[in-house]
Write an enzyme that holds these catalytic residues in place. Sequence first.
Site, PDB file in Angstrom:
ATOM      1  N   TYR A 136       0.831  -1.174  -0.199  1.00 32.39           N
ATOM      2  CA  TYR A 136      -0.050  -0.031  -0.032  1.00 32.39           C
ATOM      3  C   TYR A 136       0.956   1.343   0.099  1.00 32.39           C
ATOM      4  O   TYR A 136       0.454   2.293  -0.572  1.00 32.39           O
ATOM      5  CB  TYR A 136      -0.906   0.071   1.145  1.00 32.39           C
ATOM      6  N   LYS A 186       2.942 -15.106   3.313  1.00 21.50           N
ATOM      7  CA  LYS A 186       3.226 -15.948   2.431  1.00 21.50           C
ATOM      8  C   LYS A 186       4.777 -16.250   2.565  1.00 21.50           C
ATOM      9  O   LYS A 186       5.475 -15.875   1.514  1.00 21.50           O
ATOM     10  CB  LYS A 186       3.002 -15.235   1.116  1.00 21.50           C
ATOM     11  N   ASP A 218      -2.822 -18.282   1.285  1.00 22.71           N
ATOM     12  CA  ASP A 218      -3.921 -19.007   0.514  1.00 22.71           C
ATOM     13  C   ASP A 218      -4.515 -20.102   1.324  1.00 22.71           C
ATOM     14  O   ASP A 218      -5.808 -20.295   1.092  1.00 22.71           O
ATOM     15  CB  ASP A 218      -3.093 -19.794  -0.652  1.00 22.71           C
ATOM     16  N   ASP A 242      -6.675  -6.935   4.192  1.00 23.25           N
ATOM     17  CA  ASP A 242      -7.598  -6.188   3.348  1.00 23.25           C
ATOM     18  C   ASP A 242      -8.781  -7.451   2.841  1.00 23.25           C
ATOM     19  O   ASP A 242      -9.939  -7.357   2.757  1.00 23.25           O
ATOM     20  CB  ASP A 242      -7.163  -5.454   2.377  1.00 23.25           C
ATOM     21  N   ASP A 246     -12.784  -8.859   3.934  1.00 18.87           N
ATOM     22  CA  ASP A 246     -13.845  -8.893   3.253  1.00 18.87           C
ATOM     23  C   ASP A 246     -14.518 -10.472   3.081  1.00 18.87           C
ATOM     24  O   ASP A 246     -15.616 -10.795   3.312  1.00 18.87           O
ATOM     25  CB  ASP A 246     -13.535  -8.570   1.949  1.00 18.87           C
TER      26      ASP A 246
HETATM   27  C1  IPM Z   1     -10.848  -1.268   3.221  1.00 16.05           C
HETATM   28  C2  IPM Z   1     -10.869  -0.796   1.842  1.00 16.05           C
HETATM   29  C3  IPM Z   1      -9.577   0.318   1.722  1.00 16.05           C
HETATM   30  C4  IPM Z   1      -8.446  -0.459   1.784  1.00 16.05           C
HETATM   31  C5  IPM Z   1      -9.668   1.010   0.380  1.00 16.05           C
HETATM   32  C6  IPM Z   1     -10.841   1.997   0.208  1.00 16.05           C
HETATM   33  C7  IPM Z   1      -8.340   1.858   0.033  1.00 16.05           C
HETATM   34  O1  IPM Z   1     -10.821  -1.661   1.013  1.00 16.05           O
HETATM   35  O2  IPM Z   1     -10.724  -0.175   4.173  1.00 16.05           O
HETATM   36  O3  IPM Z   1     -10.565  -2.379   3.595  1.00 16.05           O
HETATM   37  O4  IPM Z   1      -8.003  -0.936   0.705  1.00 16.05           O
HETATM   38  O5  IPM Z   1      -7.716  -0.587   2.848  1.00 16.05           O
HETATM   39 MG    MG Z   2     -11.011  -3.693   1.828  1.00 20.47          MG
END
Ligand code: IPM
Ligand code: MG
Length: 347
Positions: A136, A186, A218, A242, A246
């Site tokens: 990042y 990893k 993975d 990240d 999700d």
């Molecule tokens: C998160 C989001 C952010 C990230 C984006 C919006 C930059 O996906 O907070 O998980 O990648 O960290």
């Molecule tokens: Mg995210």
Amino acid sequence: MLIALLPGDGIGPEVIAEARRVLDSLAIPDLQFETAVVGGAAYKAKGHPLPPETLDLAKRADAILFGAVGDPDCDKLDRHLRPEQAILGLRKELNLFANLRPAKLFPELADASALRPEVATQIDMVIIRELNGDVYFGEKGMRKTASGLREGYDVMSYNEDEVRRIARVGFETARARKGKLCSVDKANVLETSQLWRDVVIETHAEFADIELSHMYVDNAAMQLVRNPGQFDVIVTGNLFGDILSDQASMCAGSIGMLPSASLDANQKGLYEPIHGSAPDIAGQGKANPLATILSAAMMLRYSLNQAAIADRIEAAVAKALANGARSPDLGGKMSTREMGDAVLAAF
Ligand code: IPM
Ligand code: MG
């Protein structure tokens, strides 16, 4: 106590409005709010996704409640002007290096999970994601190869101090829970991950009471779906965290349910739902505000020393779900506002 409200783009303003209603209804003494533009909205109003006034407010505030950023209108802008730079800039400028993303299934939502109910009901974990390093923030750019091909690059790196401080957050979080920490990397391929693993193992010496394990990312993605109940606390880098958070959110019912806290070394924090700005449903009252309402509860617990009120908010969310409150992401028809009403009614 000053709370900075940064609604941002897309569904951000709608979900922040519901969290604000919940906070107002609790009549918490000495709570003040100031609102500022951020993300694509700030670019459109002021020419920059994180204008100086917004950054200044975030620095002055005791805590920040953040909606979401991301706006397709801005996808063609230079990267430093894109909405996402606002949240990345806040995380970096305020040294918010520790991202806590709890994933727990509300029992009422067992049928909303993408997993079978008997697997999903086992989920109760916290993902600790490092937020200030990794690909990042490494050197990045576009260049031409020797043969003239366009090439994009993003350098992945972590230094040992960065790993040690997030590892400590991981161990401490595990200590306050079931005492199990799984470090995800990893290391079979990446040098960054080898250093990560070495430093996590060294740091373990300070936390001998914690059971430490290591998993390749993975495999972790696979295990999160196969048997999520095995995880207590996961600690991992910015990019892997990240992605895995999700994934964990859908295992736990919906991405519309997961809150997060991004903390510095002194418990100052930015609180935001883990979901994005969802431009496809913005302004239609379809967004689930519960992740933001639960983020407000985390804010009360971690930055404002109001754990009892945080408990009440979380209990009200659980009760609203038990009473049948369901937005479209949870398989229902209730609007953002009606979901907020259901939480208010549950107090
Ligand atoms: C998160 C989001 C952010 C990230 C984006 C919006 C930059 O996906 O907070 O998980 O990648 O960290
Ligand atoms: Mg995210």
